[in-house]
Design a protein around this motif. Structure first.
Motif, PDB file in Angstrom:
ATOM      1  N   LYS A 611       0.866  -1.281   0.130  1.00  0.00           N
ATOM      2  CA  LYS A 611       0.060  -0.046   0.052  1.00  0.00           C
ATOM      3  C   LYS A 611       0.935   1.250  -0.055  1.00  0.00           C
ATOM      4  CE  LYS A 611      -3.945  -2.070   2.155  1.00  0.00           C
ATOM      5  NZ  LYS A 611      -5.016  -2.028   3.512  1.00  0.00           N
ATOM      6  N   HIS A 615       0.941   4.027  -3.024  1.00  0.00           N
ATOM      7  CA  HIS A 615       0.605   5.273  -2.696  1.00  0.00           C
ATOM      8  C   HIS A 615       1.508   6.332  -3.204  1.00  0.00           C
ATOM      9  CE1 HIS A 615      -0.101   8.738  -0.243  1.00  0.00           C
ATOM     10  NE2 HIS A 615      -1.489   8.512  -0.050  1.00  0.00           N
ATOM     11  N   CYS A 619      -0.535   8.398  -5.767  1.00  0.00           N
ATOM     12  CA  CYS A 619      -1.139   9.434  -5.192  1.00  0.00           C
ATOM     13  C   CYS A 619      -0.334  10.555  -4.540  1.00  0.00           C
ATOM     14  CB  CYS A 619      -1.666   8.789  -3.746  1.00  0.00           C
ATOM     15  SG  CYS A 619      -2.705   7.278  -3.901  1.00  0.00           S
ATOM     16  N   ARG A 627      -4.611   5.330 -10.740  1.00  0.00           N
ATOM     17  CA  ARG A 627      -5.374   4.486  -9.801  1.00  0.00           C
ATOM     18  C   ARG A 627      -7.008   4.748 -10.002  1.00  0.00           C
ATOM     19  NH1 ARG A 627      -7.026   5.089  -3.798  1.00  0.00           N
ATOM     20  NH2 ARG A 627      -6.760   7.395  -4.235  1.00  0.00           N
ATOM     21  N   GLY A 629      -9.997   4.432  -7.881  1.00  0.00           N
ATOM     22  CA  GLY A 629     -10.329   4.509  -6.471  1.00  0.00           C
ATOM     23  C   GLY A 629     -10.545   5.940  -5.999  1.00  0.00           C
ATOM     24  N   THR A 630     -11.469   6.250  -4.861  1.00  0.00           N
ATOM     25  CA  THR A 630     -11.732   7.682  -4.582  1.00  0.00           C
ATOM     26  C   THR A 630     -11.419   8.099  -3.133  1.00  0.00           C
ATOM     27  OG1 THR A 630     -13.965   6.706  -3.530  1.00  0.00           O
ATOM     28  CG2 THR A 630     -13.924   7.629  -6.067  1.00  0.00           C
ATOM     29  N   SER A 631     -10.896   6.889  -2.404  1.00  0.00           N
ATOM     30  CA  SER A 631     -10.361   7.297  -0.890  1.00  0.00           C
ATOM     31  C   SER A 631      -8.934   8.029  -1.059  1.00  0.00           C
ATOM     32  CB  SER A 631     -10.286   5.960   0.008  1.00  0.00           C
ATOM     33  OG  SER A 631      -9.541   5.046  -0.709  1.00  0.00           O
ATOM     34  N   VAL A 632      -8.867   8.643   0.107  1.00  0.00           N
ATOM     35  CA  VAL A 632      -7.305   9.294  -0.001  1.00  0.00           C
ATOM     36  C   VAL A 632      -6.233   8.204   0.221  1.00  0.00           C
ATOM     37  CG1 VAL A 632      -5.914  10.876   1.256  1.00  0.00           C
ATOM     38  CG2 VAL A 632      -8.371  11.182   1.233  1.00  0.00           C
ATOM     39  N   THR A 633      -6.616   7.100   1.139  1.00  0.00           N
ATOM     40  CA  THR A 633      -5.571   6.121   1.162  1.00  0.00           C
ATOM     41  C   THR A 633      -5.872   4.941   0.146  1.00  0.00           C
ATOM     42  OG1 THR A 633      -6.857   5.022   2.892  1.00  0.00           O
ATOM     43  CG2 THR A 633      -5.384   6.588   3.530  1.00  0.00           C
ATOM     44  N   LYS A 635      -6.869   1.305  -0.840  1.00  0.00           N
ATOM     45  CA  LYS A 635      -7.815   0.393  -0.533  1.00  0.00           C
ATOM     46  C   LYS A 635      -7.705  -0.992  -1.322  1.00  0.00           C
ATOM     47  CE  LYS A 635      -9.985   2.960   2.491  1.00  0.00           C
ATOM     48  NZ  LYS A 635      -9.735   2.903   3.844  1.00  0.00           N
ATOM     49  N   THR A 637      -9.620  -2.753  -2.676  1.00  0.00           N
ATOM     50  CA  THR A 637     -10.432  -2.634  -4.278  1.00  0.00           C
ATOM     51  C   THR A 637      -9.932  -1.996  -5.057  1.00  0.00           C
ATOM     52  OG1 THR A 637     -11.840  -0.935  -3.014  1.00  0.00           O
ATOM     53  CG2 THR A 637     -12.639  -3.217  -2.607  1.00  0.00           C
ATOM     54  N   ASP A 638      -9.023  -0.925  -4.779  1.00  0.00           N
ATOM     55  CA  ASP A 638      -8.421  -0.097  -5.976  1.00  0.00           C
ATOM     56  C   ASP A 638      -7.560  -0.786  -6.964  1.00  0.00           C
ATOM     57  OD1 ASP A 638      -9.383   2.093  -3.947  1.00  0.00           O
ATOM     58  OD2 ASP A 638      -7.484   2.698  -3.479  1.00  0.00           O
TER      59      ASP A 638
END
Length: 740
Positions: A611, A615, A619, A627, A629-633, A635, A637-638
């Motif tokens: 991870k 990241h 990110c 990526r 995915g919508t979260s900041v960290t 996941k 599922t990304d």
């Protein structure tokens, strides 16, 4: 009367009449009327009188008149003093008395001198034979008894009055006082008893009363700096007074009385005076006034104790204000990090300021140095937030000795390092600083981010000087590893060049000694075939060269330079870690989007590590991967894939990644501390055999200098040693241990 007629006996009265008429009466007349001629007696006159005395003393008995002449010598002086000198002195007062006394004393010295010359033969034989006082001594004794003892009280009062007038700023005749002091000194005939008892005692009492009044008046009217200026001026004037007309032996006691009355008795009031006391001078940086305060109070026994307390409290207050700023920032919502160069620089500036004050204004006094040390020890060891000051200081060092950190010249770097080491001496968590600094040093060295070897060795040398070679032995070992590693690298490069194929990558290995370097987190990776081949070549080379050494790979410390070619015909050199490189290499042949689980399976790295790697690549500011995915960290599922739209104005790009290690090293430090505490306990008990609990705790605390253990931790380590049968509790005495 002719004295040169042979064998003629000189009768007492005849001889005395000749001496009195031609010598004594003329001498007294000259003394009474003043010295109108340069020489009282001519040579032939003196020889005539001396011859008469000589003949009268050398005649056979019963005509030897030595005893009678000796007695009449004293009677003449005594009569003149009582009938002429004493009445003249009694008629005078104050300064006029002193002038008359000095004049009469000068006359007496002249009279005593001529009388001694006339009767010199008595000193040669009669005085020695009968153990009588010499003629000079006898003359002074007569003056002491018949003049000095009568007028000394009035003379001392007059002298004190004149001296006090000078203290008030009047111009006096200093020579007059000096001559009077000479009289008091002469009355002791080689000793200072008369001077001490008759003048000095009264003078010192008068001085005490004078300055007691003055000090009380100044305290009520003046500020502390103005008071000290006056006190300093008066102390200098009193010292000068000794040089002008007092006996040098008076100076120590005189200065002590002045210091007691002007400084010691009012010390606390002066130091704490509202609006002008020591703390106000410190706050306003009145260095000249502080220097004067130190110089004056250093004269008094324990005079600097209270001043040192105020200095310590003021420095502590200033330091706590700096620490409070960080606390306020954290409470205001600022993200807490292990980097706070602003705080460290403010602490360094504060230390520079007060170290200069102690050195320059307080002459490096040990008591004031201790006040500075105690103050900094108190607030530097305050823990604000989750990061200790030791860690903040180590991180500041990291900023200034690594490339891309603070932009400083070599001289500025050296100055900062010297200041940091001085501040480091106040922290109690020295072992924590060492552990964090060692980890950061390792990263700088392995990632080639060190500003220069000279700067690194300079810092290590300063720490070694402060804490000893054991404190820095592993850091020095790391530096030596790299120096030796350069030879290994050149040998392997030559070996690798002989086996290298056309498409093989450039490859180099840094061999590290396990005992010197921090314990890095091992990560087992699935490498691309190109890297596997290179690693196998090095292992074969190393095993052949060092057959009895075991080689372990630390992939988390490696670096790669990957050439990335994009559809827009742009090419970039990506500078990444080995972990980042292995993940990126997946997408050199893979066009599909991969989820977290697929990447973990193909690269074989732990979930948490993967991870962090993803990241950093997708990110951060440099998004070489895209990526979904919508979260900041990141996941599970990304999904991740090659980012063909990546663009950068730079051709060579370094992609940073969050560290896998605990930078603060707190767990390792706690383990080392437990070992150090136990080792200290065993050493002490092995020597003492039997020891009480409190004494054992106290000795352990005194032995451990790199950190300050909590007494509860010491108790826990004692319990652990008891369980492991190093110690046992005494059956007869409570809270006592025995060494087994």
């Amino acid at each position: 009367m002719e004295s040169n007629q042979p064998n003629k006996v000189i009768l007492l009265e005849d001889g005395w009449k000749e001496i009195k008429e031609k010598a004594i009466e003329e001498l007294e007349a000259t003394l009474n009327n003043g010295f109108k001629k340069k020489k009282i007696f001519k040579a032939h006159q003196y020889i005539h009188i001396y011859t008469i005395c000589y003949n009268m003393c050398t005649q056979r008995e019963p005509f030897n008149h030595s005893e009678q002449l000796y007695n009449r010598h004293g009677e003449v002086i005594s009569k003149y003093l009582s009938e002429t000198v004493v009445p003249a002195l009694k008629s005078q007062r104050n300064e006029f008395l002193l002038k008359e006394l000095v004049r009469r004393w000068d006359n007496h010295k002249m009279m005593n001198r001529w009388m001694k010359l006339f009767f010199m033969y008595l000193d040669r034989y009669y005085v020695k034979q009968y153990c009588k006082p010499t003629l000079s001594e006898a003359g002074i004794k007569h003056f002491k008894v018949q003049v000095y003892d009568i007028v000394k009280v009035d003379a001392v009062n007059a002298m004190l009055s004149v001296i006090n007038a000078e203290r008030e700023g009047e111009i006096i005749d200093r020579n007059l006082i000096a001559c009077c002091i000479e009289i008091f000194e002469s009355m002791g005939m080689g000793q200072l008893d008369s001077y001490k008892e008759d003048f000095e005692k009264q003078f010192l009492n008068g001085t005490r009363e004078y300055y007691a009044r003055k000090a009380q008046l100044w305290i009520e009217e003046d500020s502390t700096p103005d008071y000290l200026i006056k006190a300093e001026d008066r102390l200098e004037s009193e010292r000068a007074r000794v040089g002008h007309y007092l006996n040098p032996t008076t100076e120590p006691e005189l200065m002590r009385i002045c210091e007691r009355e002007m400084l010691e008795n009012h010390q606390q009031i002066l130091l704490e005076k509202e609006g002008s006391g020591c703390s106000v001078l410190l706050a306003n940086e009145k260095n000249n006034d502080l220097s004067r305060m130190y110089q004056l109070f250093s004269r008094c026994p324990y005079g600097l104790t209270s001043m040192a307390t105020i200095v310590r409290k003021h420095i502590t207050k200033s330091g706590n204000a700096i620490m409070a700023k960080r606390e306020e920032r954290i409470e205001a919502g600022e993200k807490e990090t292990s980097q706070d160069p602003v705080l460290v620089k403010e602490l360094l500036d504060l230390h520079d300021k007060y170290m200069a004050m102690v050195s320059q204004n307080f002459a490096g006094n040990a008591l004031l140095q201790k006040a500075l040390k105690d103050a900094f020890t108190e607030f530097v060891n305050r823990d604000i937030g989750k990061y200790k000051t030791a860690g903040l200081m180590s991180n500041f060092c990291d900023r200034i000795v690594k490339t891309g950190g603070e932009k400083l010249s070599e001289r500025e770097v050296e100055e900062y390092l010297s200041k940091i080491v001085m501040l480091f001496s106040y922290i109690t968590d020295k072992d924590l600083f060492a552990e964090i600094y060692r980890q950061q040093l390792a990263k700088r060295l392995l990632n080639h981010r060190s500003l220069s070897d000279d700067a690194e060795r300079l810092m290590i040398g300063k720490l070694k000087l402060k804490c000893g070679s054991q404190f820095t032995c592993r850091m020095e070992g790391m530096m030596n590893d790299l120096a030796i590693g350069a030879d290994h690298a050149s040998e392997f490069e030559e070996y690798y060049r002989g086996l290298k194929k056309q498409n093989d990558i450039d490859f180099s290995v840094q061999v590290l000694t396990t005992g010197y370097w921090p314990n890095f987190r091992p990560v087992n990776l699935v490498f691309p075939s190109e890297l596997n081949r290179c690693m196998n070549i090095f292992k074969e080379y190393y095993d052949r060269k060092y057959s009895k050494r075991r080689l372990s790979w630390m992939h988390s410390l490696g670096n790669l330079s990957i050439k990335a070619m994009y559809p827009n015909s742009k090419t970039y050199d990506l500078l990444v870690t080995t972990l980042q490189g292995c993940v990126l290499m997946l997408f050199s042949t893979e066009n599909e989007m991969l989820d977290l689980k697929q990447i973990i399976e193909r690269v074989n790295i732990p979930d948490e590590v993967c991870k962090r790697v993803l990241h950093s690549l997708s990110c951060g500011k440099i998004k070489v991967l895209k990526r979904e995915g919508t979260s900041v960290t990141v996941k599970s599922t990304d999904k991740f894939g090659f980012n063909p739209k990546f663009s950068s104005p730079m051709r060579k790009i370094r992609i940073p990644m969050a560290s896998l290690e605990d930078n603060q090293g707190s767990k390792r430090v706690e383990e080392d501390r437990s070992v150090a505490i136990e080792a200290s306990i065993v050493r002490i008990m092995k020597t003492r055999k039997i020891l009480g609990h409190q004494q054992l705790v106290a000795e352990v605390l005194s032995q451990l200098h790199l950190f300050k253990p909590n007494p509860r931790n010491i108790k826990c380590r004692i319990e652990a040693l008891i369980e492991r049968e190093y110690l046992e509790r005494d059956a007869d005495q409570a809270n006592t241990y025995r060494y087994l």
